[in-house]
Design an enzyme around this catalytic site. Structure first.
Site, short mmCIF file in Angstrom:
data_model
loop_
_atom_site.label_atom_id
_atom_site.label_comp_id
_atom_site.label_asym_id
_atom_site.label_seq_id
_atom_site.Cartn_x
_atom_site.Cartn_y
_atom_site.Cartn_z
N ASN A 47 0.97 -1.18 -0.14
CA ASN A 47 -0.04 0.06 -0.02
C ASN A 47 0.75 1.30 0.21
O ASN A 47 1.60 1.28 0.91
CB ASN A 47 -0.71 -0.08 1.27
CG ASN A 47 -1.63 1.30 1.41
OD1 ASN A 47 -1.87 1.95 0.69
ND2 ASN A 47 -2.43 1.46 2.53
N TRP A 48 1.04 1.85 -1.12
CA TRP A 48 2.02 2.92 -1.11
C TRP A 48 1.47 4.53 -0.78
O TRP A 48 2.12 5.38 -0.43
CB TRP A 48 2.18 3.23 -2.82
CG TRP A 48 2.97 2.17 -3.48
CD1 TRP A 48 3.34 0.95 -2.94
CD2 TRP A 48 3.29 2.18 -4.87
NE1 TRP A 48 4.21 0.13 -3.94
CE2 TRP A 48 4.23 0.98 -5.10
CE3 TRP A 48 3.35 3.07 -5.83
CZ2 TRP A 48 4.72 0.36 -6.35
CZ3 TRP A 48 3.72 2.71 -7.07
CH2 TRP A 48 4.72 1.38 -7.26
N LYS A 49 0.21 4.20 -0.36
CA LYS A 49 -0.53 5.43 0.28
C LYS A 49 -0.15 6.57 -0.62
O LYS A 49 -0.24 6.60 -1.72
CB LYS A 49 0.02 5.58 1.70
CG LYS A 49 -0.01 4.36 2.49
CD LYS A 49 0.09 4.52 4.00
CE LYS A 49 0.07 3.38 4.74
NZ LYS A 49 0.03 3.29 6.19
N HIS B 80 -9.33 1.58 4.77
CA HIS B 80 -8.23 1.56 5.40
C HIS B 80 -8.57 2.63 6.51
O HIS B 80 -9.06 3.60 6.40
CB HIS B 80 -6.88 2.19 4.69
CG HIS B 80 -5.74 2.22 5.21
ND1 HIS B 80 -5.23 3.08 6.08
CD2 HIS B 80 -4.51 1.31 5.23
CE1 HIS B 80 -3.91 2.66 6.64
NE2 HIS B 80 -3.63 1.61 6.02
N GLU C 66 -6.81 4.90 7.70
CA GLU C 66 -6.31 6.37 7.25
C GLU C 66 -7.68 7.15 6.83
O GLU C 66 -8.06 8.24 7.10
CB GLU C 66 -5.19 6.43 6.60
CG GLU C 66 -3.87 6.30 7.36
CD GLU C 66 -2.81 5.72 6.65
OE1 GLU C 66 -2.74 5.84 5.41
OE2 GLU C 66 -1.90 4.98 7.38
N GLU D 146 -5.18 -4.77 10.46
CA GLU D 146 -4.34 -3.53 10.75
C GLU D 146 -4.54 -2.97 11.97
O GLU D 146 -5.47 -1.95 11.99
CB GLU D 146 -4.12 -2.67 9.83
CG GLU D 146 -3.90 -3.25 8.12
CD GLU D 146 -3.59 -2.37 7.35
OE1 GLU D 146 -2.14 -2.64 6.73
OE2 GLU D 146 -3.87 -1.17 7.19
N GLY E 218 2.78 2.22 10.70
CA GLY E 218 3.66 3.07 10.52
C GLY E 218 4.71 3.72 11.88
O GLY E 218 5.28 4.80 12.08
N SER F 125 3.41 -1.94 10.14
CA SER F 125 5.17 -2.01 10.37
C SER F 125 5.78 -3.51 10.03
O SER F 125 6.52 -3.95 10.50
CB SER F 125 5.33 -1.91 11.80
OG SER F 125 4.93 -0.43 12.02
N GLY G 239 2.96 -1.03 4.23
CA GLY G 239 2.99 0.29 4.03
C GLY G 239 4.20 0.73 3.76
O GLY G 239 4.77 0.47 2.72
N GLY G 240 5.26 1.27 4.70
CA GLY G 240 6.61 1.92 4.28
C GLY G 240 7.44 0.92 3.68
O GLY G 240 8.11 1.28 2.73
P1 PGA Z 1 2.93 0.47 7.65
O1 PGA Z 1 1.34 0.47 6.97
O2 PGA Z 1 3.62 -1.05 6.94
O3 PGA Z 1 3.92 1.41 7.15
O4 PGA Z 1 2.92 0.20 9.12
C1 PGA Z 1 0.74 -0.64 6.82
C2 PGA Z 1 -0.76 -0.09 6.20
O5 PGA Z 1 -1.20 0.94 6.73
O6 PGA Z 1 -1.23 -0.61 5.39
#
Ligand code: PGA
Length: 250
Positions: free
Chosen positions: A10-12, A96, A98, A168, A174, A214, A235-236
């Site tokens: 997930n590149w956000k 998600h 967010e 999640e 993150g 993470s 994500g990251g």
């Molecule tokens: P993260 O994000 O790996 O940076 O914690 C995961 C996500 O929100 O899908």
């Protein structure tokens, strides 16, 4: 039943078209021999077409980060299923945390988006997860199960079998604070049991449940060893080709 692992990046709100194309060009040779995992990258809307072109002929699939439930019309800022299909997206991240926390996404909206995506042949990756406050209050399983039940309303058991859920915990996203393997397994197992209760055993055994929060190359192996964890939403670490390839090739 053996479930095929699915690992999605997930590149956000990261990566221009040029960045995204560069990333998948680095990634493709590193994962090309992987025949056991469904590999997905989810760029921003503007990079979908370019990245979609760049991954043609590879074993990497394209996912979006959201989709609207109406076919077209006056929905400023939204994207339709036809638009995603045009660029070759076969997955879509939905609900998600967010989106829920910053943009007012509701359980009802997530359900409508998921149903529209599925009906259009796009596999929803439906996100759920609790805040630190809910975790500490102890009622996190109820919270997550209620998000999942709401998201799956109106689906048939046969359809649910084809969906992907991403658990999640918000406190692990993150933050570098991965949930322990036991914590991930506990909730993923509870989600599977909830699916069996609402639908049937077949749906529960077939639905794929990812863990997200993470995830790193160093943590993926133990996560994937959990019986109810079928993949990861990353994500990251998905923004770096080497790290993401190591996660995919766990
Ligand atoms: P993260 O994000 O790996 O940076 O914690 C995961 C996500 O929100 O899908």
């Amino acid at each position: 039943m053996a479930r095929r692992p699915i690992i999605a990046g997930n590149w956000k709100m990261n990566n221009t078209i040029a960045d995204g194309v560069k990333l998948v060009k680095e990634l493709a040779p590193l994962v090309k021999d992987n025949k056991t995992v469904d590999i997905v990258v989810c760029p921003t809307a503007t990079a979908l077409a370019g990245v979609g072109e760049a991954i043609k002929g590879t074993n990497i699939a394209l996912g979006a980060q959201n989709v609207h439930w109406e076919k077209s019309g006056a929905y400023t800022g939204e994207i339709s299923t036809d638009m995603l299909k045009e660029v070759g997206a076969t997955y879509c991240v939905l609900g998600h945390s967010e989106r829920r926390d910053y943009f007012g996404e509701t359980d009802e909206g997530v359900n409508k988006r998921a149903r529209a995506a599925f009906a259009a042949g796009i596999t929803p990756i439906i996100c759920c997860g609790e805040s630190l406050q809910i975790r500490e209050a102890g009622n996190y399983i109820n919270h997550v199960v209620s998000q999942v039940n709401a998201a799956l309303d109106g689906f048939t058991a046969a359809e649910v079998a084809k969906l992907v859920i991403a658990y999640e915990p918000i406190w692990a996203i993150g933050t570098g604070k991965t949930a322990t393997f036991e914590q991930a397994e506990e909730v993923c197992k509870a989600i599977r049991e909830a699916v069996e209760k609402k639908f049937d055993k077949n749906a529960a055994e077939a639905i794929r449940i990812q863990y997200g929060g993470s995830v790193k190359p160093a943590t993926i192996k133990d996560l994937m060893a959990q019986p109810n964890v079928d993949g990861a939403l990353v994500g990251g670490a998905a923004l770096n080709a080497k790290d993401f390839s190591e996660i995919v090739n766990f």
